[in-house]
Design a protein around this motif. Structure first.
Motif, PDB file in Angstrom:
ATOM      1  N   ILE A  10       0.911  -1.341   0.004  1.00 20.95           N
ATOM      2  CA  ILE A  10      -0.107  -0.076  -0.065  1.00 20.95           C
ATOM      3  C   ILE A  10       0.834   1.268   0.012  1.00 20.95           C
ATOM      4  O   ILE A  10       0.620   2.252  -0.755  1.00 20.95           O
ATOM      5  CB  ILE A  10      -0.963  -0.042   1.118  1.00 20.95           C
ATOM      6  N   LEU A  11       2.076   1.274   0.738  1.00 17.63           N
ATOM      7  CA  LEU A  11       2.949   2.318   1.022  1.00 17.63           C
ATOM      8  C   LEU A  11       3.580   2.610  -0.274  1.00 17.63           C
ATOM      9  O   LEU A  11       4.573   3.527  -0.408  1.00 17.63           O
ATOM     10  CB  LEU A  11       3.422   2.246   2.327  1.00 17.63           C
ATOM     11  N   LEU A  12       3.766   1.543  -1.145  1.00 13.42           N
ATOM     12  CA  LEU A  12       4.867   1.681  -2.025  1.00 13.42           C
ATOM     13  C   LEU A  12       4.903   2.902  -2.734  1.00 13.42           C
ATOM     14  O   LEU A  12       6.067   3.392  -3.276  1.00 13.42           O
ATOM     15  CB  LEU A  12       4.578   0.423  -3.163  1.00 13.42           C
ATOM     16  N   PRO A  13       3.773   3.420  -3.521  1.00 19.89           N
ATOM     17  CA  PRO A  13       3.825   4.896  -4.242  1.00 19.89           C
ATOM     18  C   PRO A  13       4.497   5.835  -3.530  1.00 19.89           C
ATOM     19  O   PRO A  13       5.207   6.434  -3.992  1.00 19.89           O
ATOM     20  CB  PRO A  13       2.335   4.997  -4.743  1.00 19.89           C
ATOM     21  N   LEU A  14       4.284   5.918  -2.202  1.00 22.11           N
ATOM     22  CA  LEU A  14       5.102   6.899  -1.380  1.00 22.11           C
ATOM     23  C   LEU A  14       6.548   6.581  -1.053  1.00 22.11           C
ATOM     24  O   LEU A  14       7.329   7.387  -1.015  1.00 22.11           O
ATOM     25  CB  LEU A  14       4.262   7.084   0.029  1.00 22.11           C
ATOM     26  N   SER A  15       6.840   5.343  -1.008  1.00 21.62           N
ATOM     27  CA  SER A  15       8.169   4.740  -0.885  1.00 21.62           C
ATOM     28  C   SER A  15       9.268   5.324  -2.077  1.00 21.62           C
ATOM     29  O   SER A  15      10.055   5.809  -1.999  1.00 21.62           O
ATOM     30  CB  SER A  15       8.378   3.401  -0.515  1.00 21.62           C
ATOM     31  N   ILE A  16       8.592   4.929  -3.227  1.00 20.07           N
ATOM     32  CA  ILE A  16       9.030   5.184  -4.427  1.00 20.07           C
ATOM     33  C   ILE A  16       9.398   6.823  -4.620  1.00 20.07           C
ATOM     34  O   ILE A  16      10.415   7.092  -5.053  1.00 20.07           O
ATOM     35  CB  ILE A  16       8.331   4.611  -5.633  1.00 20.07           C
ATOM     36  N   ALA A  17       8.397   7.453  -4.179  1.00 26.38           N
ATOM     37  CA  ALA A  17       8.440   8.895  -4.101  1.00 26.38           C
ATOM     38  C   ALA A  17       9.213   9.536  -3.233  1.00 26.38           C
ATOM     39  O   ALA A  17       9.570  10.602  -3.165  1.00 26.38           O
ATOM     40  CB  ALA A  17       7.208   9.662  -4.260  1.00 26.38           C
ATOM     41  N   GLY A  18       9.593   8.715  -2.116  1.00 25.52           N
ATOM     42  CA  GLY A  18      10.514   9.214  -1.074  1.00 25.52           C
ATOM     43  C   GLY A  18       9.616  10.103  -0.389  1.00 25.52           C
ATOM     44  O   GLY A  18      10.192  11.083   0.331  1.00 25.52           O
ATOM     45  N   ARG A  19       8.483   9.616  -0.174  1.00 25.73           N
ATOM     46  CA  ARG A  19       7.328  10.690   0.553  1.00 25.73           C
ATOM     47  C   ARG A  19       6.942   9.876   1.878  1.00 25.73           C
ATOM     48  O   ARG A  19       7.025   8.599   1.887  1.00 25.73           O
ATOM     49  CB  ARG A  19       6.162  11.071  -0.062  1.00 25.73           C
ATOM     50  N   LYS A  20       7.012  10.296   2.866  1.00 26.65           N
ATOM     51  CA  LYS A  20       6.493  10.046   3.991  1.00 26.65           C
ATOM     52  C   LYS A  20       4.857   9.748   4.316  1.00 26.65           C
ATOM     53  O   LYS A  20       4.119  10.614   3.717  1.00 26.65           O
ATOM     54  CB  LYS A  20       6.948  10.910   5.595  1.00 26.65           C
ATOM     55  N   PRO A  21       4.526   8.553   4.619  1.00 28.03           N
ATOM     56  CA  PRO A  21       2.876   8.366   4.877  1.00 28.03           C
ATOM     57  C   PRO A  21       2.322   9.405   5.781  1.00 28.03           C
ATOM     58  O   PRO A  21       3.238   9.651   7.092  1.00 28.03           O
ATOM     59  CB  PRO A  21       2.589   6.958   5.088  1.00 28.03           C
ATOM     60  N   ASP A  22       1.362   9.927   5.594  1.00 29.11           N
ATOM     61  CA  ASP A  22       0.421  10.460   6.679  1.00 29.11           C
ATOM     62  C   ASP A  22      -0.386   9.681   7.402  1.00 29.11           C
ATOM     63  O   ASP A  22      -1.063   8.798   6.950  1.00 29.11           O
ATOM     64  CB  ASP A  22      -0.702  11.611   6.014  1.00 29.11           C
ATOM     65  N   ARG A  23       0.135   9.360   8.837  1.00 26.17           N
ATOM     66  CA  ARG A  23      -0.229   8.283   9.441  1.00 26.17           C
ATOM     67  C   ARG A  23      -1.859   8.186   9.595  1.00 26.17           C
ATOM     68  O   ARG A  23      -2.310   6.998   9.357  1.00 26.17           O
ATOM     69  CB  ARG A  23       0.417   8.379  10.767  1.00 26.17           C
ATOM     70  N   ALA A  24      -2.319   9.245   9.728  1.00 30.10           N
ATOM     71  CA  ALA A  24      -3.883   9.318  10.211  1.00 30.10           C
ATOM     72  C   ALA A  24      -4.488   8.838   8.571  1.00 30.10           C
ATOM     73  O   ALA A  24      -5.406   8.240   8.859  1.00 30.10           O
ATOM     74  CB  ALA A  24      -4.177  10.712  10.578  1.00 30.10           C
ATOM     75  N   TRP A  25      -3.933   9.456   7.641  1.00 28.78           N
ATOM     76  CA  TRP A  25      -4.803   9.049   6.378  1.00 28.78           C
ATOM     77  C   TRP A  25      -4.560   7.750   6.151  1.00 28.78           C
ATOM     78  O   TRP A  25      -5.354   6.954   5.725  1.00 28.78           O
ATOM     79  CB  TRP A  25      -4.042  10.156   5.384  1.00 28.78           C
ATOM     80  N   PHE A  26      -3.469   6.990   6.301  1.00 28.88           N
ATOM     81  CA  PHE A  26      -3.063   5.580   6.168  1.00 28.88           C
ATOM     82  C   PHE A  26      -4.098   4.811   6.985  1.00 28.88           C
ATOM     83  O   PHE A  26      -4.503   3.994   6.436  1.00 28.88           O
ATOM     84  CB  PHE A  26      -1.696   5.089   6.375  1.00 28.88           C
ATOM     85  N   ASP A  27      -4.100   5.237   8.186  1.00 25.12           N
ATOM     86  CA  ASP A  27      -5.101   4.336   9.182  1.00 25.12           C
ATOM     87  C   ASP A  27      -6.793   4.384   8.511  1.00 25.12           C
ATOM     88  O   ASP A  27      -7.213   3.503   8.629  1.00 25.12           O
ATOM     89  CB  ASP A  27      -4.938   4.846  10.589  1.00 25.12           C
ATOM     90  N   GLU A  28      -6.866   5.592   8.316  1.00 26.70           N
ATOM     91  CA  GLU A  28      -8.185   5.681   7.614  1.00 26.70           C
ATOM     92  C   GLU A  28      -8.501   4.887   6.241  1.00 26.70           C
ATOM     93  O   GLU A  28      -9.654   4.105   6.263  1.00 26.70           O
ATOM     94  CB  GLU A  28      -8.622   7.126   7.352  1.00 26.70           C
ATOM     95  N   LEU A  29      -7.482   5.047   5.628  1.00 28.21           N
ATOM     96  CA  LEU A  29      -7.590   4.436   4.234  1.00 28.21           C
ATOM     97  C   LEU A  29      -7.714   2.866   4.675  1.00 28.21           C
ATOM     98  O   LEU A  29      -8.728   2.060   3.909  1.00 28.21           O
ATOM     99  CB  LEU A  29      -6.610   4.577   3.376  1.00 28.21           C
TER     100      LEU A  29
END
Ligand code: ADP
Ligand code: ADP
Length: 230
Positions: free
Chosen positions: A106-125
């Motif tokens: 799930i986090l791969l697109p962010l990892s590839i872009a070198g971006r940090k996940p927004d934890r609240a958004w991730f949990d909601e998703l």
């Protein structure tokens, strides 16, 4: 406003006598925040159109504009960046990486872009797609429906402007299909996402706002579908 538009798109394969116009002059525009289904017989050009709109394939002629950017003006590197920043993909075959957990996929697109996940958004998703207790599982440990819900979450995690779904229910039973279609519908209604989906499945098309039908590389029907307004 239109988030994706194509003008006079032609995609020719092969040369001379053997040449095939997979797209024979397609003009179509997709409004932001709506859900469109593209249908049509096998070989009518659906995949080719989707790939040209998503910047995965370059048309022989004609133009594609995504979020105000003319794709033909971009070199390959910039096109890849545009896909990464603006587009989410969902495939029939899920296309998850088998060595990664559901969470890592799930986090791969962010990892590839070198971006940090927004934890609240991730949990909601994760809650929305019903995967809270499956995050540490690998794809081989998930049902088809769960795997596709991972793919939906992956497509949404970076909040791209537009999501392309290529036969997203093609490998799912009817219950899992309904769940995935519901998630795509909610992405449009609750998150304001734009979904452009290719499908053979009439039940899939029924959840869309609009139906575009291709035949022999041309748009032969384009109409609003009746969607119950919640
Ligand atoms: P659909 O997704 O509606 O089944 P496609 O876009 O895959 O249709 O194909 C449209 C037409 O283009 C078909 O006639 C197909 O055979 C042809 N085509 C698609 N991809 C290629 C390719 N890589 N090389 C040659 N012909 C192709
Ligand atoms: P098909 O529709 O023919 O079964 P897929 O939908 O799996 O094939 O893939 C369609 C195209 O998209 C392929 O050319 C593949 O290289 C490309 N592709 C697959 N996965 C990704 C991805 N995650 N991001 C960008 N392009 C992809």
């Amino acid at each position: 406003a239109d988030i994706v538009s194509a003008t006079d798109l032609v995609r020719r394969y092969g040369e001379g006598e053997a040449a095939v116009n997979a797209l024979a002059g397609v003009t179509v525009a997709f409004a932001a925040g709506r859900y469109a289904a593209i249908m049509g017989p096998s070989g009518s050009g659906k995949s080719t159109l989707m790939h040209c709109l998503a910047g995965l394939d370059r048309p022989t002629s004609g133009s594609v504009v995504v979020d105000g950017v003319e794709l033909s003006s971009l070199d390959d590197r910039r096109l890849t960046e545009l896909r990464r920043d603006k587009i989410g993909f969902i495939f029939q075959s899920f296309n998850l990486l088998p060595v990664l957990t559901a969470e890592e996929n799930i986090l791969l697109p962010l990892s590839i872009a070198g971006r940090k996940p927004d934890r609240a958004w991730f949990d909601e998703l994760v809650q929305t797609v019903g995967l809270t207790d499956r995050l540490k599982h690998r794809p081989s440990q998930l049902s088809g429906g769960q795997a596709q819900r991972v793919a939906v979450a992956r497509a949404l995690v970076s909040r791209p402007a537009v999501i392309f779904a290529d036969e997203p229910t093609g490998n799912l039973d009817s219950k899992a299909s309904a769940e995935v279609l519901e998630l795509l519908r909610r992405a449009v209604d609750d998150l304001g996402q734009t979904v452009i989906m290719v499908s053979h499945d009439p039940e899939a098309a029924a959840v869309a706002d609009r139906l575009v039908v291709l035949s022999d590389g041309l748009v032969v029907e384009d109409r609003a579908t009746q969607v119950a307004v919640a």
